[in-house]
Design an enzyme around this catalytic site. Structure first.
Site, mmCIF file in Angstrom:
data_model
loop_
_atom_site.group_PDB
_atom_site.id
_atom_site.type_symbol
_atom_site.label_atom_id
_atom_site.label_comp_id
_atom_site.label_asym_id
_atom_site.label_seq_id
_atom_site.Cartn_x
_atom_site.Cartn_y
_atom_site.Cartn_z
ATOM 1 N N LYS A 149 2.751 -15.246 3.009
ATOM 2 C CA LYS A 149 2.963 -15.975 1.753
ATOM 3 C C LYS A 149 4.466 -16.215 1.680
ATOM 4 C CE LYS A 149 1.416 -17.723 -2.117
ATOM 5 N NZ LYS A 149 0.497 -18.886 -2.184
ATOM 6 N N ASP A 193 -12.938 -8.609 4.300
ATOM 7 C CA ASP A 193 -14.192 -8.615 3.524
ATOM 8 C C ASP A 193 -14.761 -10.029 3.456
ATOM 9 O OD1 ASP A 193 -13.863 -5.892 2.932
ATOM 10 O OD2 ASP A 193 -14.539 -6.133 0.862
ATOM 11 N N ASP A 226 -3.492 -18.130 1.009
ATOM 12 C CA ASP A 226 -4.484 -18.857 0.196
ATOM 13 C C ASP A 226 -5.203 -19.899 1.047
ATOM 14 O OD1 ASP A 226 -2.009 -20.136 0.349
ATOM 15 O OD2 ASP A 226 -2.037 -20.886 -1.703
ATOM 16 N N TYR A 243 0.825 -1.212 0.000
ATOM 17 C CA TYR A 243 0.000 0.000 0.000
ATOM 18 C C TYR A 243 0.862 1.266 0.000
ATOM 19 C CZ TYR A 243 -4.753 -1.745 0.950
ATOM 20 O OH TYR A 243 -6.002 -2.303 0.862
ATOM 21 N N ASP A 256 -6.874 -6.673 4.298
ATOM 22 C CA ASP A 256 -7.953 -6.009 3.544
ATOM 23 C C ASP A 256 -8.841 -7.066 2.898
ATOM 24 O OD1 ASP A 256 -9.380 -3.907 2.210
ATOM 25 O OD2 ASP A 256 -8.262 -4.399 0.391
HETATM 26 C C1 IPM Z 1 -10.688 -0.864 3.845
HETATM 27 C C2 IPM Z 1 -10.831 -0.258 2.480
HETATM 28 C C3 IPM Z 1 -9.642 0.648 2.201
HETATM 29 C C4 IPM Z 1 -8.377 -0.188 2.233
HETATM 30 C C5 IPM Z 1 -9.733 1.470 0.893
HETATM 31 C C6 IPM Z 1 -11.001 2.292 0.848
HETATM 32 C C7 IPM Z 1 -8.535 2.330 0.682
HETATM 33 O O1 IPM Z 1 -10.979 -1.251 1.519
HETATM 34 O O2 IPM Z 1 -10.594 -0.090 4.828
HETATM 35 O O3 IPM Z 1 -10.711 -2.087 3.968
HETATM 36 O O4 IPM Z 1 -8.002 -0.811 1.238
HETATM 37 O O5 IPM Z 1 -7.751 -0.223 3.286
HETATM 38 MG MG MG Z 2 -11.228 -3.208 2.340
#
Ligand code: IPM
Ligand code: MG
Length: 355
Positions: free
Chosen positions: A188, A248, A220, A138, A244
């Site tokens: 990884k 999700d 993975d 990042y 990240d």
């Molecule tokens: C998160 C989001 C952010 C990230 C984006 C919006 C930059 O996806 O907070 O998970 O990648 O950290």
């Molecule tokens: Mg995110």
């Protein structure tokens, strides 16, 4: 007096932030707040030509805690990366030194049927992702686009310093001491040097935590185990990008991305935000789920203001509202009462006020 900076951002950010403020209003009197509101993301770009203007930065530096909504939208997709709304949240994290992002996963029994996983897989699932937040690919340099001999290419650098890995590992181990005393570190290391180094430093840091059980998974495999046997996790320690992605994925277990809060800590203050994005497709329609944002307020009460009792009450209020069958669209199913973003916020407020 608690100085709180409100950065609602874009898309559904302002709608869910209204509900966070509503919940906060329940504690005015008992606690005293001083609110400042500033623009961030696309909204800030429109006004100042920057997703993280000086004004917002100064207010962030002065605050005790920051509530952040979400940023981004198709309107700004064409902008160079440095001006995109996402840069707003990346910059605020980096500037304030908030290197540790905590993303707890709660499985609400009321929503188990809504999860895409079978209920028996969700038994005893409760884990927290400790995501490194200010390093990795990042922020790694060099990065960019280039053209050589007519060939265009683009590149990023996945890099971690020893200190960056050590401090995030400590956060994970310290947290595990208050939980089931298990840390699973994700990497990884079978392919990437930076991740091999990650594993080495995590193991070295672990020497000071003999009471904590440490295991490792390749990312993975971790992605698979989250679906196959999520109850095996307690504290999941991850790099920035892997965290990240896996957060999700984990959110889906609970039924909706809209339910998960997070805190970003490690600096002199802290930032609280739901893990979901700005959802521009549903913005302004009252369809957003404010629970992730409201539970972020709970995390703020606990961590920044040392009021775990209030955090607990907010959780209880959410649970009561779910018991009553109230559901925003993302978690609605047959027989439940469909409510809007603000109806959900009002209902949670009402529960809190009755406590
Ligand atoms: C998160 C989001 C952010 C990230 C984006 C919006 C930059 O996806 O907070 O998970 O990648 O950290
Ligand atoms: Mg995110």
């Amino acid at each position: 007096m608690h100085n709180i900076l409100i950065t609602a951002g874009d898309g559904i950010g302002p709608e869910i932030m209204e509900e966070a403020k509503r919940v906060l209003s329940c504690f005015e009197g008992e606690l005293s707040f001083d609110f400042t509101e500033k623009l961030i993301g696309g909204a800030a770009f429109e006004q100042y030509g920057s997703p993280f203007p000086k004004e917002t930065e100064e207010a962030a530096q002065k605050s005790d805690a920051i509530l952040f909504g979400a940023v981004g939208g198709p309107k700004w997709d064409v902008l160079p990366l440095a001006q995109r709304p996402e840069k707003g949240v990346l910059a605020i994290r980096k500037t304030l030194g908030l290197y540790a992002n905590l993303r707890p996963l709660t499985i609400w029994p009321q929503l188990v049927d809504f999860s895409p996983l079978r209920p028996e897989i969700l038994n005893d699932v409760s884990f927290i992702i400790v995501r490194e937040l200010t390093g990795d690919v990042y922020f790694g340099e060099p990065r960019g686009f280039k053209e050589e001999n007519g060939q265009r290419s683009a590149f990023n650098t996945m890099v971690y310093t020893e200190e960056e890995i050590r401090r995030i590992s400590k956060v994970a181990f310290d947290l595990a001491r208050k939980r089931k005393k298990r840390v699973c570190s994700i990497d990884k290391s079978n392919v990437l040097e930076s991740m091999r180094f990650w594993r080495e430093i995590v193991e070295d840091t672990h020497r000071d935590y003999p009471d904590i059980e440490l295991s490792h998974l390749y990312v993975d495999n971790a992605a698979m185990q989250i679906i196959r046997k999520p109850s095996s996790f307690d504290v999941m320690l991850t790099s920035n990008m892997f965290g990240d992605i896996l957060s999700d994925e984990s959110a889906v277990l609970s039924g909706s991305l809209g339910l998960l809060p997070s805190s970003s800590i490690g600096g002199k203050n802290a930032l609280y935000e739901p893990i979901h994005g700005s959802a521009p497709d549903i913005a302004g329609k009252g369809l957003a789920n404010p629970i992730g944002m409201i539970l972020s307020v709970a995390m703020m009460m606990d961590h920044s203001f040392n009021r775990p009792d209030i955090a607990k009450n907010i959780h209880q209020a959410v649970s009561n509202v779910l018991d009553k069958g109230l559901r925003t669209t993302d978690i609605w199913s047959q027989g439940m009462k469909k409510v809007s973003t603000s109806e959900m916020g009002h209902a949670i407020e009402k529960e809190i006020r009755m406590m």
